[in-house]
Motif scaffolding. Structure first.
Motif, mmCIF file in Angstrom:
data_model
loop_
_atom_site.group_PDB
_atom_site.id
_atom_site.type_symbol
_atom_site.label_atom_id
_atom_site.label_comp_id
_atom_site.label_asym_id
_atom_site.label_seq_id
_atom_site.Cartn_x
_atom_site.Cartn_y
_atom_site.Cartn_z
ATOM 1 N N MET A 1 0.966 -1.094 0.047
ATOM 2 C CA MET A 1 0.036 -0.113 -0.325
ATOM 3 C C MET A 1 0.846 1.124 0.092
ATOM 4 O O MET A 1 1.829 1.331 0.872
ATOM 5 N N THR A 2 0.569 2.308 -0.794
ATOM 6 C CA THR A 2 1.391 3.502 -1.066
ATOM 7 C C THR A 2 0.526 4.511 -0.332
ATOM 8 O O THR A 2 -0.499 4.610 -0.114
ATOM 9 N N SER A 3 1.435 5.308 0.575
ATOM 10 C CA SER A 3 0.839 6.304 1.340
ATOM 11 C C SER A 3 1.833 7.657 1.315
ATOM 12 O O SER A 3 2.976 7.088 0.798
ATOM 13 N N TRP A 4 1.484 8.586 1.837
ATOM 14 C CA TRP A 4 2.536 9.624 2.072
ATOM 15 C C TRP A 4 2.125 10.559 3.175
ATOM 16 O O TRP A 4 0.995 10.591 3.832
ATOM 17 N N ASN A 5 3.278 11.469 3.329
ATOM 18 C CA ASN A 5 2.782 12.494 4.833
ATOM 19 C C ASN A 5 4.201 13.375 4.440
ATOM 20 O O ASN A 5 5.085 13.260 3.742
ATOM 21 N N TYR A 6 4.156 14.425 5.187
ATOM 22 C CA TYR A 6 5.048 15.365 5.367
ATOM 23 C C TYR A 6 5.983 15.007 6.502
ATOM 24 O O TYR A 6 5.627 14.481 7.589
ATOM 25 N N ARG A 7 7.356 15.202 6.351
ATOM 26 C CA ARG A 7 8.408 14.686 7.239
ATOM 27 C C ARG A 7 9.412 15.811 7.103
ATOM 28 O O ARG A 7 10.045 16.270 6.092
ATOM 29 N N ILE A 8 10.039 16.025 8.273
ATOM 30 C CA ILE A 8 11.392 16.793 8.468
ATOM 31 C C ILE A 8 12.507 15.879 8.134
ATOM 32 O O ILE A 8 12.689 14.796 8.431
ATOM 33 N N MET A 9 13.384 16.406 7.174
ATOM 34 C CA MET A 9 14.633 16.102 6.566
ATOM 35 C C MET A 9 15.461 16.592 6.926
ATOM 36 O O MET A 9 15.968 18.127 6.911
ATOM 37 N N ALA A 20 14.500 20.892 6.581
ATOM 38 C CA ALA A 20 13.123 21.332 5.602
ATOM 39 C C ALA A 20 12.034 20.338 5.607
ATOM 40 O O ALA A 20 12.398 18.988 6.063
ATOM 41 N N LEU A 21 11.043 20.840 5.461
ATOM 42 C CA LEU A 21 9.815 19.596 5.185
ATOM 43 C C LEU A 21 9.661 19.282 3.881
ATOM 44 O O LEU A 21 9.835 20.077 2.841
ATOM 45 N N HIS A 22 9.554 17.730 3.626
ATOM 46 C CA HIS A 22 9.391 17.365 2.374
ATOM 47 C C HIS A 22 7.786 16.564 2.389
ATOM 48 O O HIS A 22 7.816 15.859 3.443
ATOM 49 N N LYS A 51 -5.543 24.798 6.251
ATOM 50 C CA LYS A 51 -5.695 23.448 6.504
ATOM 51 C C LYS A 51 -4.100 22.875 6.085
ATOM 52 O O LYS A 51 -3.879 21.740 6.873
ATOM 53 N N CYS A 52 -3.552 23.313 4.891
ATOM 54 C CA CYS A 52 -2.615 22.794 4.672
ATOM 55 C C CYS A 52 -1.489 22.707 5.594
ATOM 56 O O CYS A 52 -0.623 21.694 6.127
ATOM 57 N N LEU A 53 -1.123 23.926 6.117
ATOM 58 C CA LEU A 53 -0.353 24.120 7.430
ATOM 59 C C LEU A 53 -0.461 23.363 8.500
ATOM 60 O O LEU A 53 0.326 22.856 9.153
ATOM 61 N N ALA A 60 4.716 16.993 11.252
ATOM 62 C CA ALA A 60 6.114 17.416 11.681
ATOM 63 C C ALA A 60 6.191 16.958 13.284
ATOM 64 O O ALA A 60 7.246 16.436 13.626
ATOM 65 N N ASN A 61 4.986 17.070 13.846
ATOM 66 C CA ASN A 61 5.228 16.851 15.340
ATOM 67 C C ASN A 61 5.215 15.609 15.779
ATOM 68 O O ASN A 61 5.711 14.761 16.493
ATOM 69 N N LYS A 62 4.236 14.853 14.900
ATOM 70 C CA LYS A 62 4.152 13.239 15.010
ATOM 71 C C LYS A 62 5.651 12.593 14.681
ATOM 72 O O LYS A 62 5.754 11.553 15.638
ATOM 73 N N TYR A 63 6.477 13.127 13.850
ATOM 74 C CA TYR A 63 7.644 12.420 13.522
ATOM 75 C C TYR A 63 8.875 13.248 13.895
ATOM 76 O O TYR A 63 9.818 12.982 13.638
ATOM 77 N N ARG A 64 8.609 14.149 14.867
ATOM 78 C CA ARG A 64 9.842 14.977 15.166
ATOM 79 C C ARG A 64 11.087 14.287 15.852
ATOM 80 O O ARG A 64 12.045 14.855 15.720
ATOM 81 N N GLY A 65 10.591 13.131 16.295
ATOM 82 C CA GLY A 65 11.811 12.370 16.838
ATOM 83 C C GLY A 65 12.463 11.358 15.868
ATOM 84 O O GLY A 65 13.315 10.556 16.210
#
Length: 71
Positions: A1-9, A20-22, A51-53, A60-65
């Motif tokens: 299954m393919t999915s996506w989200n925003y992550r800090i890199m 940066a956020l990707h 809504k996008c922000l 970003a908060n979910k994956y900050r660690g």
């Protein structure tokens, strides 16, 4: 299954580190690809941008660690 989200890199270029956020895409729950450039915020309405922000901030908060290394 393919999915996506925003992550800090984390980017490292010539001894300099910056973040940066990707958009990151997953196959089977594992990150496989991401956008070359950091996300660019735009929308059709002010509410759309907000809504996008909000989604960017939730992700970003979910994956900050679990910051990913940009390669």
């Amino acid at each position: 299954m393919t999915s996506w989200n925003y992550r800090i890199m984390r980017h490292k270029i010539c001894g300099s580190t910056w973040y940066a956020l990707h958009e990151v895409y997953y196959e089977g729950g594992k990150p496989t690809t991401w956008t070359i450039d950091p996300v660019n915020l735009h929308g059709d309405t002010a509410d759309g941008i907000i809504k996008c922000l909000e989604q960017m901030l939730r992700d970003a908060n979910k994956y900050r660690g679990k910051i990913l290394k940009y390669k």
